[in-house]
Design an enzyme around this catalytic site. Structure first.
Site, PDB file in Angstrom:
ATOM      1  N   GLU A 184       9.162  -4.382  10.764  1.00 46.21           N
ATOM      2  CA  GLU A 184       9.428  -2.858   9.950  1.00 46.21           C
ATOM      3  C   GLU A 184       9.866  -1.864  11.330  1.00 46.21           C
ATOM      4  O   GLU A 184       8.853  -1.167  12.185  1.00 46.21           O
ATOM      5  CB  GLU A 184       8.414  -2.090   9.227  1.00 46.21           C
ATOM      6  CG  GLU A 184       8.710  -1.092   8.683  1.00 46.21           C
ATOM      7  CD  GLU A 184       7.467  -0.129   7.594  1.00 46.21           C
ATOM      8  OE1 GLU A 184       6.467  -1.198   7.506  1.00 46.21           O
ATOM      9  OE2 GLU A 184       7.535   0.615   7.358  1.00 46.21           O
ATOM     10  N   ASP A 212      -1.005  -6.091  -0.250  1.00 46.84           N
ATOM     11  CA  ASP A 212      -1.657  -5.622   1.041  1.00 46.84           C
ATOM     12  C   ASP A 212      -2.648  -5.367   1.015  1.00 46.84           C
ATOM     13  O   ASP A 212      -3.578  -4.736   0.146  1.00 46.84           O
ATOM     14  CB  ASP A 212      -0.496  -4.277   1.250  1.00 46.84           C
ATOM     15  CG  ASP A 212       0.516  -4.247   2.346  1.00 46.84           C
ATOM     16  OD1 ASP A 212       0.232  -4.971   2.613  1.00 46.84           O
ATOM     17  OD2 ASP A 212       1.583  -3.050   1.929  1.00 46.84           O
ATOM     18  N   LYS A 255      -1.225  -9.802   3.034  1.00 51.15           N
ATOM     19  CA  LYS A 255      -0.591  -8.829   3.709  1.00 51.15           C
ATOM     20  C   LYS A 255      -1.371  -7.952   4.493  1.00 51.15           C
ATOM     21  O   LYS A 255      -2.749  -7.505   4.228  1.00 51.15           O
ATOM     22  CB  LYS A 255       0.629  -8.081   3.645  1.00 51.15           C
ATOM     23  CG  LYS A 255       1.532  -7.778   5.014  1.00 51.15           C
ATOM     24  CD  LYS A 255       2.665  -7.418   4.534  1.00 51.15           C
ATOM     25  CE  LYS A 255       2.909  -5.643   3.855  1.00 51.15           C
ATOM     26  NZ  LYS A 255       2.676  -4.726   4.264  1.00 51.15           N
ATOM     27  N   ASP A 284       0.404  -0.988  -0.491  1.00 52.09           N
ATOM     28  CA  ASP A 284      -0.512  -0.439  -0.487  1.00 52.09           C
ATOM     29  C   ASP A 284       1.005   0.981   0.041  1.00 52.09           C
ATOM     30  O   ASP A 284      -0.010   2.371  -0.144  1.00 52.09           O
ATOM     31  CB  ASP A 284      -0.862  -0.328   0.971  1.00 52.09           C
ATOM     32  CG  ASP A 284      -0.191   0.068   2.525  1.00 52.09           C
ATOM     33  OD1 ASP A 284       0.986  -0.703   2.502  1.00 52.09           O
ATOM     34  OD2 ASP A 284      -0.942  -0.051   3.737  1.00 52.09           O
ATOM     35  N   SER A 285       1.685   0.931   0.038  1.00 55.69           N
ATOM     36  CA  SER A 285       2.975   1.817  -0.226  1.00 55.69           C
ATOM     37  C   SER A 285       3.303   3.312  -1.422  1.00 55.69           C
ATOM     38  O   SER A 285       3.097   4.145  -1.619  1.00 55.69           O
ATOM     39  CB  SER A 285       4.766   1.986  -0.147  1.00 55.69           C
ATOM     40  OG  SER A 285       4.921   0.510  -0.630  1.00 55.69           O
ATOM     41  N   GLU A 327      -1.943  -5.379   8.307  1.00 55.02           N
ATOM     42  CA  GLU A 327      -0.544  -5.389   9.492  1.00 55.02           C
ATOM     43  C   GLU A 327      -1.300  -5.552  11.024  1.00 55.02           C
ATOM     44  O   GLU A 327      -2.272  -4.959  11.215  1.00 55.02           O
ATOM     45  CB  GLU A 327      -0.362  -3.172   9.895  1.00 55.02           C
ATOM     46  CG  GLU A 327       0.037  -3.389   8.256  1.00 55.02           C
ATOM     47  CD  GLU A 327       0.382  -1.766   8.464  1.00 55.02           C
ATOM     48  OE1 GLU A 327       0.029  -0.742   9.054  1.00 55.02           O
ATOM     49  OE2 GLU A 327       0.902  -1.041   6.981  1.00 55.02           O
TER      50      GLU A 327
HETATM   51  O1  KIV Z   1       3.786  -0.968   1.417  1.00 54.34           O
HETATM   52  C1  KIV Z   1       4.188  -1.697   1.645  1.00 54.34           C
HETATM   53  O2  KIV Z   1       5.953  -1.342   0.560  1.00 54.34           O
HETATM   54  C2  KIV Z   1       4.946  -2.733   2.267  1.00 54.34           C
HETATM   55  C3  KIV Z   1       6.712  -2.593   2.787  1.00 54.34           C
HETATM   56  C4  KIV Z   1       7.254  -1.132   3.194  1.00 54.34           C
HETATM   57  C5  KIV Z   1       6.902  -3.878   3.742  1.00 54.34           C
HETATM   58  O3  KIV Z   1       4.514  -3.038   3.458  1.00 54.34           O
END
Ligand code: KIV
EC number: 2.1.2.11
Length: 275
Positions: free
Chosen positions: A187, A88, A118, A49-50, A120
């Site tokens: 992280e 994510d 994924k 989600d970055s 969090e």
């Molecule tokens: O969204 C992302 O790029 C991440 C990484 C920082 C692990 O979750």
């Protein structure tokens, strides 16, 4: 005739089996073209989600939606053949209930055809992780700094830098592993704590600003390529693409203004009568 591809993609169980093995190599990608390059060298591609920061210029990942993740997840699946693709789950798509998480995860798996999701969170998400994994959704956990919680955390500071603060982070990591996640991202956590978690939990840990002792490492592709204007302390720049791209754009603008581009080789001549 089988329609299955001859190349077998890595799966979540393949990655789970890498505990204490060869380091797991993971990078983010959000596009088909970069996915094809990453795919040749990495075990896992994370559609993180970055993308909210990198592609859309948001300050945080909070505004990212499920539709945004699915669109880029599909592009990455089309561009890659071998790596496990993990997408994510964005903020707001899984926290309300385990049923909400299941519906969002199923949309991601069905619409992108990726191999895992994924999410969090640790202790608070353990029940959700167990619910998803029991129903056929492979889950990668994410503990330590959890950027989706920025509005309650207040800053993106590294976690666990005083020993007195370790216990909740260790509890989170244990909860994620015991709930059935196949691996977890750690992280921005103090190095000795990330090392201790890696030695303690039964599943592979994938570090970002964590420890070389982790079972694998991940970085945001644009950060390590030198394309992001700012990058966190834990990023090693393997390229300087920002200045290279700017020099190319500058050259193009100069050539257009001076009429040096397009050249004779870039234009179409008339067809001769015999053609
Ligand atoms: O969204 C992302 O790029 C991440 C990484 C920082 C692990 O979750």
């Amino acid at each position: 005739m089988s329609v299955q591809s001859a190349i077998r993609r890595r799966t979540a169980p393949d990655i789970r089996a890498r505990k204490n093995g060869d380091p797991i190599v993971m990078l983010t990608s959000y596009h088909a073209h970069t996915a094809a390059l990453v795919d040749r060298h990495c075990d896992v591609i994370l559609v993180g989600d970055s993308l909210g920061n990198v592609m859309h210029g948001f300050e945080t990942t909070v505004p990212v939606t499920l539709d945004m993740m699915i669109l880029q997840g599909r592009a990455v699946m089309r561009g890659s053949q071998q790596a496990l693709v993990v997408v994510d789950m964005p903020f707001g798509s899984y926290e309300a209930s385990k049923e909400q998480a299941f519906h969002s995860a199923v949309r991601i798996l069905k619409e992108t055809l990726c191999g895992a999701v994924k999410l969090e969170g640790g202790v608070k998400m353990a029940e959700t992780i167990a619910f998803l994994t029991a129903r056929g959704v492979p889950v990668m956990g994410h503990v330590g700094l959890t950027p989706q919680s920025i509005n309650t955390l207040g800053s993106f500071r590294a976690q666990g830098r005083e020993e007195g603060t370790w216990q909740p982070i260790e509890d989170d990591a244990r909860a994620v592993a015991e709930a059935g996640a196949f691996s977890m991202v750690i992280e921005a956590v103090a190095e000795p704590l990330a090392r201790k978690i890696t030695e303690t939990v039964a599943i592979p840990t994938i570090g970002i600003g964590a420890s070389p002792a982790c079972d694998g490492q991940v970085l945001v592709l644009e950060d390590m390529l030198g394309l992001s204007p700012r990058a966190p302390k834990f990023v090693r720049r393997y390229g300087q693409l920002g200045p290279m791209i700017e020099a190319a754009i500058e050259g193009y603008a100069r050539d257009v203004r001076s009429r040096a581009f397009p050249g004779p080789e870039h234009v179409y001549a008339m067809k001769s009568k015999r053609d």
